[in-house]
Design a protein around this motif. Structure first.
Motif, PDB file in Angstrom:
ATOM      1  N   GLN A  93       1.251  -0.804   0.173  1.00 28.18           N
ATOM      2  CA  GLN A  93      -0.053  -0.377  -0.447  1.00 28.18           C
ATOM      3  C   GLN A  93       0.628   1.118  -0.061  1.00 28.18           C
ATOM      4  N   SER A  94       1.852   1.273   0.437  1.00 29.73           N
ATOM      5  CA  SER A  94       3.100   2.520   0.693  1.00 29.73           C
ATOM      6  C   SER A  94       3.920   2.400   0.629  1.00 29.73           C
ATOM      7  N   THR A  95       5.142   2.962   0.495  1.00 26.16           N
ATOM      8  CA  THR A  95       6.827   2.288   0.659  1.00 26.16           C
ATOM      9  C   THR A  95       7.059   2.072   2.714  1.00 26.16           C
ATOM     10  N   GLU A  96       6.464   2.462   3.048  1.00 28.89           N
ATOM     11  CA  GLU A  96       6.471   2.018   4.602  1.00 28.89           C
ATOM     12  C   GLU A  96       5.636   0.450   5.064  1.00 28.89           C
ATOM     13  N   ASP A  97       4.799   0.077   4.018  1.00 23.82           N
ATOM     14  CA  ASP A  97       3.954  -0.981   4.797  1.00 23.82           C
ATOM     15  C   ASP A  97       5.309  -2.343   4.499  1.00 23.82           C
ATOM     16  N   SER A 129      -1.051  -0.809  -4.603  1.00 21.95           N
ATOM     17  CA  SER A 129      -0.451   0.517  -5.136  1.00 21.95           C
ATOM     18  C   SER A 129       1.122   0.282  -6.229  1.00 21.95           C
ATOM     19  N   GLN A 131       2.220   2.743  -7.820  1.00 20.20           N
ATOM     20  CA  GLN A 131       3.093   4.118  -7.531  1.00 20.20           C
ATOM     21  C   GLN A 131       4.355   3.196  -6.378  1.00 20.20           C
ATOM     22  N   ALA A 132       3.615   2.680  -5.200  1.00 22.29           N
ATOM     23  CA  ALA A 132       4.323   2.703  -4.543  1.00 22.29           C
ATOM     24  C   ALA A 132       5.805   1.670  -4.263  1.00 22.29           C
ATOM     25  N   GLN A 133       5.511   0.585  -5.658  1.00 23.26           N
ATOM     26  CA  GLN A 133       7.215  -0.258  -6.094  1.00 23.26           C
ATOM     27  C   GLN A 133       7.819   0.902  -6.549  1.00 23.26           C
ATOM     28  N   ASP A 135       7.975   3.845  -6.023  1.00 27.70           N
ATOM     29  CA  ASP A 135       8.959   4.554  -5.310  1.00 27.70           C
ATOM     30  C   ASP A 135       9.833   4.017  -3.954  1.00 27.70           C
ATOM     31  N   TYR A 136       9.418   3.087  -4.278  1.00 28.01           N
ATOM     32  CA  TYR A 136      10.698   2.568  -3.103  1.00 28.01           C
ATOM     33  C   TYR A 136      11.927   2.199  -3.985  1.00 28.01           C
TER      34      TYR A 136
END
Length: 328
Positions: A93-97, A129, A131-133, A135-136
């Motif tokens: 879901q995010s880069t902090e998942d 997401s 985008q999360a991948q 952005d990582y």
């Protein structure tokens, strides 16, 4: 006399420290951290390929990761290729998942795997997401996904090059264009733009490119669960001819949770399906099957100017199959 005693004492301390370090390495298993049966090529470009892996270390993910580290150490791997379905069941879901930690960072810990990981998207990644991948890539030293599809060129020792093209195969799968968890992500993609980019990238490759490799999630062919699935058949109809036309030497994919190597009669491109980095399913043969096993594992690739060597390794470090593609 004092100088002699000092030299002897210094030597003893140095030997003692060395001995302690050696014993520590033995105890840690470092000196046993190789797969000596793997073939090595002189001055080759080397990488490991895996797929369908992110399952919190469950199923076979941890033992496969351990053997991947040993294999990468043995062949002195330059990078890692991931063919998608990086996080089950619903992407991140995010880069902090927390799955970045539980399914990736804390699983692939061998120092030989702390190089660049060139990553494709799978259908399970589309449930979360995208985008999360992407952005990582800016967070992680090794995670490389600069876009949903992209290319990378590598230099060989003699000046020749290897072109690697990473596709996003998901928008081409018709069954995904139905209302569901992936729908919004799927319909947002421009397949015409990607197809144009793919053909232009392959067609206009540097004249020094000796080898062309395409990476994607979905297979062209399979003897496994999706052997006669319309999605598989239509994907081959769309891209098998394109790969042949532009002389793609290897297509590396996953989606099927097994290990397969397939080259149908009359085709130029050999498909290497490496989707068994965690869960494993039954497999079988189809036209052009060179190898198929329902075992957890991965593949290693070693490339020189005139040879592409592929070795299939299971979760116990056993070499299941070896094949080569040779060029003049």
């Amino acid at each position: 006399m004092k100088k002699l005693l000092l030299l002897l004492l210094t030597g003893f301390v140095s030997f003692s420290i060395y001995s302690q370090e050696y014993l520590a390495e033995e105890k840690s298993g470092y000196r046993e951290g190789f797969i000596p049966e793997l073939k090595l090529l002189d001055k080759s470009l080397n990488f490991v390929a895996l797929g369908d892996f992110g399952r919190f270390g469950q199923y076979y993910q941890k033992p496969v990761a351990e053997q991947m580290g040993k294999a990468a150490m043995t062949i002195e791997s330059d990078f890692t290729v991931c063919v998608g379905d990086n996080f089950y069941p619903n992407g991140v879901q995010s880069t902090e998942d927390h799955q970045w930690i539980s399914s990736f960072e804390n699983i692939y810990t061998n120092m030989s795997l702390h190089n660049d990981w060139y990553v494709a998207l799978g259908n399970h990644d589309y449930r979360g997401s995208i985008q999360a991948q992407l952005d990582y890539t800016k967070v992680s030293r090794r995670w490389q996904m600069p876009d949903k599809y992209y290319s990378k060129t590598f230099d060989l020792d003699n000046g020749d090059k290897v072109l690697m093209v990473v596709m996003d195969t998901n928008p081409y799968i018709d069954s995904y264009r139905k209302p569901g968890m992936m729908y919004e992500n799927i319909i947002a993609q421009d397949t015409l733009a990607q197809t144009q980019w793919l053909t232009e990238t392959l067609k206009n490759a540097d004249e020094k490119v000796k080898w062309k490799i395409v990476v994607g999630h979905h297979p062209l062919y399979s003897g496994g669960k999706r052997k006669t699935n319309p999605d598989t058949i239509k994907f081959a109809e769309r891209f098998a001819g394109v790969f042949d036309t532009y002389r793609v030497d290897a297509y590396i994919c996953g989606h099927e949770h097994d290990l397969q190597i397939i080259k149908p009669k009359g085709r130029y491109t050999t498909q290497f399906l490496s989707g068994a980095a965690s869960e494993v399913r039954p497999t079988g043969k189809t036209e052009g099957t060179l190898f198929a096993e329902s075992q957890a594992g991965f593949m290693t690739f070693s490339i020189t100017s005139n040879k592409l060597l592929v070795q299939v390794v299971n979760h116990e470090g056993k070499i299941l199959y070896t094949t080569e593609i040779n060029k003049k």
